[in-house]
Design a protein around this motif. Structure first.
Motif, short mmCIF file in Angstrom:
data_model
loop_
_atom_site.label_atom_id
_atom_site.label_comp_id
_atom_site.label_asym_id
_atom_site.label_seq_id
_atom_site.Cartn_x
_atom_site.Cartn_y
_atom_site.Cartn_z
N PHE A 287 0.75 -1.11 0.09
CA PHE A 287 0.15 -0.04 -0.06
C PHE A 287 0.77 1.14 -0.12
O PHE A 287 1.53 1.61 0.93
N PRO A 288 0.80 2.02 -0.92
CA PRO A 288 1.34 3.44 -0.85
C PRO A 288 0.36 4.32 0.02
O PRO A 288 -0.61 4.11 0.48
N ARG A 289 1.03 5.33 0.29
CA ARG A 289 0.29 6.34 1.12
C ARG A 289 -1.28 6.71 0.62
O ARG A 289 -1.22 7.02 -0.48
N GLY A 290 -2.24 6.50 1.55
CA GLY A 290 -3.65 6.94 1.14
C GLY A 290 -4.20 6.04 0.59
O GLY A 290 -5.53 6.11 0.35
N GLN A 291 -3.71 4.62 0.08
CA GLN A 291 -4.45 3.75 -0.69
C GLN A 291 -4.86 2.46 0.54
O GLN A 291 -4.16 2.06 1.26
N GLY A 292 -6.11 2.31 0.29
CA GLY A 292 -6.63 0.98 1.09
C GLY A 292 -6.73 1.43 2.47
O GLY A 292 -6.43 2.64 2.98
N LEU A 293 -7.02 0.49 3.43
CA LEU A 293 -7.22 0.87 4.95
C LEU A 293 -5.71 1.03 5.43
O LEU A 293 -5.57 2.11 5.99
N PRO A 294 -4.89 0.18 5.42
CA PRO A 294 -3.57 0.68 5.89
C PRO A 294 -2.88 1.96 5.51
O PRO A 294 -2.38 2.80 6.15
N GLY A 295 -2.88 2.09 4.05
CA GLY A 295 -2.45 3.11 3.38
C GLY A 295 -3.37 4.56 4.22
O GLY A 295 -2.60 5.54 4.25
N GLY A 296 -4.41 4.51 3.98
CA GLY A 296 -5.20 5.55 4.64
C GLY A 296 -4.75 6.06 6.14
O GLY A 296 -4.80 7.17 6.37
N VAL A 297 -4.72 5.10 6.99
CA VAL A 297 -4.22 5.10 8.20
C VAL A 297 -2.74 5.90 8.04
O VAL A 297 -2.49 6.85 9.12
N TRP A 298 -1.88 5.21 7.37
CA TRP A 298 -0.60 5.74 7.50
C TRP A 298 -0.44 7.42 6.98
O TRP A 298 0.18 7.95 7.67
N SER A 299 -1.26 7.54 5.86
CA SER A 299 -1.49 8.86 5.44
C SER A 299 -1.72 10.12 6.41
O SER A 299 -1.55 10.96 6.57
N ALA A 300 -3.14 9.43 6.98
CA ALA A 300 -3.88 10.49 7.88
C ALA A 300 -3.13 10.69 9.35
O ALA A 300 -3.47 11.36 10.32
N GLU A 301 -2.36 9.21 9.74
CA GLU A 301 -1.98 9.26 11.16
C GLU A 301 -2.86 9.24 12.15
O GLU A 301 -2.87 9.56 13.15
#
Length: 309
Positions: A150-164
Motif C-alpha cells: 500500500f502506498p500512502r492513502g491507498q486502502g485501509l493501511p495506506g489511509g491510516v498511514w497518510s492520515a496518522e
C-alpha cells in the motif's frame, strides 16, 4: 467475549492482556481471560524482562510483534497456552515518545471456523508491506495480503498511514476503498479497524483488525479523538455496532464526549495506558468485555480506539 442476544460460536480473540513496566520488567496490570482460569493464573505469576517473551520482545524491538505458533518459540507460557487451546498472539507496544506505557497482548486459538485478521503493516521502500498477521481460517485472504502493498492513502493501511489517525471501514467485501474487497468478501470479513502504532525511531507501523460476523473480533468499535475536544476530553468521531449499525443517525445529534477518568474510555485517556475490563457497570449494556487502546502523538493521547465483545 460474546453478545448475550446474538452469540457467535466463538470470538476471534480469546484473551486480552495489558502489561506495564515496573522497574526493569513488565508485569500484568489487567486482562480478560474468559473461562481460561489456569492460563490467567500462569500469567499473573509471570513477568517479562526487556526482550523476554512476547511482551518483552515488543518492548525491546519497539514494534508490534505477531507470533503465529508457540511451540519452540520464545513464548514463555507455552504449556499453559497449549492447555488453554491458545495458538497465536499479537503484542502491541504503547509508546508516548520514547517512554513505554504498556504492551497490549491479544491471544487467539485456531480452528477451521475461526475467521478474521490481525495484521501488522510496516513501512519499507516507501510503501507499507505486510510484516506479519494472523488470519485463522482465512488462508486465501492471508495469501492475498502477503502479496499486497500500500502506498500512502491507498486502502485501509495506506489511509491510516497518510492520515496518522485510526480509520473504521464498513462492508469490506463490497467497499471500493478496501483494496482486497473480493477476497475479504469470500472470507466473510465485514468490518475493518486500522490504527497507527507510533514507536521511537520514526518507522511507520499500522495495525489492522478485520472482523467477520461468525467469529467477530468485536461486536462494537469506537474511535475517540482527543484533539478535537477540550484538553482532557475526547469526542466520539466514528463507531459501529454489529447489531445496530452506526452509533448515531444524523449530524444534528450532540457530540458525545468523555473527560479524563470518566468511565473506561476516560480512564484510558487519563492514564495513557490501555484498559481491559469485563463485568463492570461502566460497560455498555449487552457486552461482556471492553478494550480501550490509547494512541500517543507529541507526548499526549491523540486518539482512543475501543472495542466491545
Amino acid at each position: 467475549m460474546e453478545l448475550a442476544l446474538d452469540r457467535p460460536v466463538k470470538t476471534f480473540v480469546e484473551v486480552t492482556e495489558v502489561w506495564v513496566p515496573k522497574g526493569d520488567t513488565l508485569v500484568l496490570a489487567e486482562g480478560y481471560y474468559g473461562t481460561l482460569t489456569a492460563f490467567e493464573e500462569a500469567s499473573r505469576q509471570t513477568a517479562f524482562a526487556k526482550g523476554e517473551g512476547l511482551p518483552g520482545k515488543a518492548w525491546a524491538e519497539a514494534r508490534p510483534v505477531v507470533l503465529k505458533g508457540f511451540d519452540g518459540s520464545y513464548f514463555k507460557r507455552i504449556e499453559a497456552a497449549r492447555e488453554a487451546g491458545l495458538t497465536s498472539a499479537v503484542a502491541i507496544p504503547v509508546f508516548a515518545g520514547k517512554e513505554l506505557k504498556a504492551v497490549l497482548v491479544v491471544l487467539c486459538g485456531d480452528d477451521e471456523n475461526r475467521t478474521g485478521a490481525i495484521e501488522v503493516w510496516a513501512e519499507k521502500d516507501g510503501v507499507l508491506m505486510l510484516d506479519d498477521g494472523y488470519y485463522g481460517a482465512a488462508k486465501h485472504f492471508e495469501w492475498v495480503s502477503q502479496h499486497t502493498q500500500f502506498p500512502r492513502g491507498q486502502g485501509l493501511p495506506g489511509g491510516v498511514w497518510s492520515a496518522e489517525t485510526p480509520i473504521l471501514m464498513r462492508d469490506l467485501g463490497s467497499g471500493y476503498r478496501f483494496v482486497r474487497a473480493e477476497s475479504a468478501g469470500k472470507a466473510g470479513l465485514t468490518t475493518g479497524l486500522g490504527l497507527p502504532v507510533p514507536v521511537p525511531g520514526g518507522k511507520s507501523f499500522v495495525l489492522t483488525l478485520l472482523s467477520a460476523l461468525g467469529t467477530p473480533i468485536a461486536r462494537r468499535f469506537e474511535i475517540w479523538d482527543a484533539r478535537r475536544a477540550g484538553r482532557g476530553e475526547a469526542v466520539l468521531i466514528d463507531g459501529i455496532c454489529a447489531r445496530e449499525g452506526p452509533l448515531w443517525t444524523g449530524e444534528a445529534e450532540p457530540e458525545r464526549k468523555v473527560s479524563a477518568w470518566q468511565g473506561l474510555v476516560g480512564r484510558a485517556l487519563g492514564t495513557g495506558v490501555p484498559v481491559v475490563e469485563s463485568g463492570v457497570p461502566g460497560l455498555s449494556a449487552g457486552y461482556d468485555t471492553m478494550t480501550a487502546l490509547p494512541i500517543h502523538r507529541a507526548g499526549e493521547v491523540s486518539h482512543i480506539v475501543a472495542w466491545y465483545c
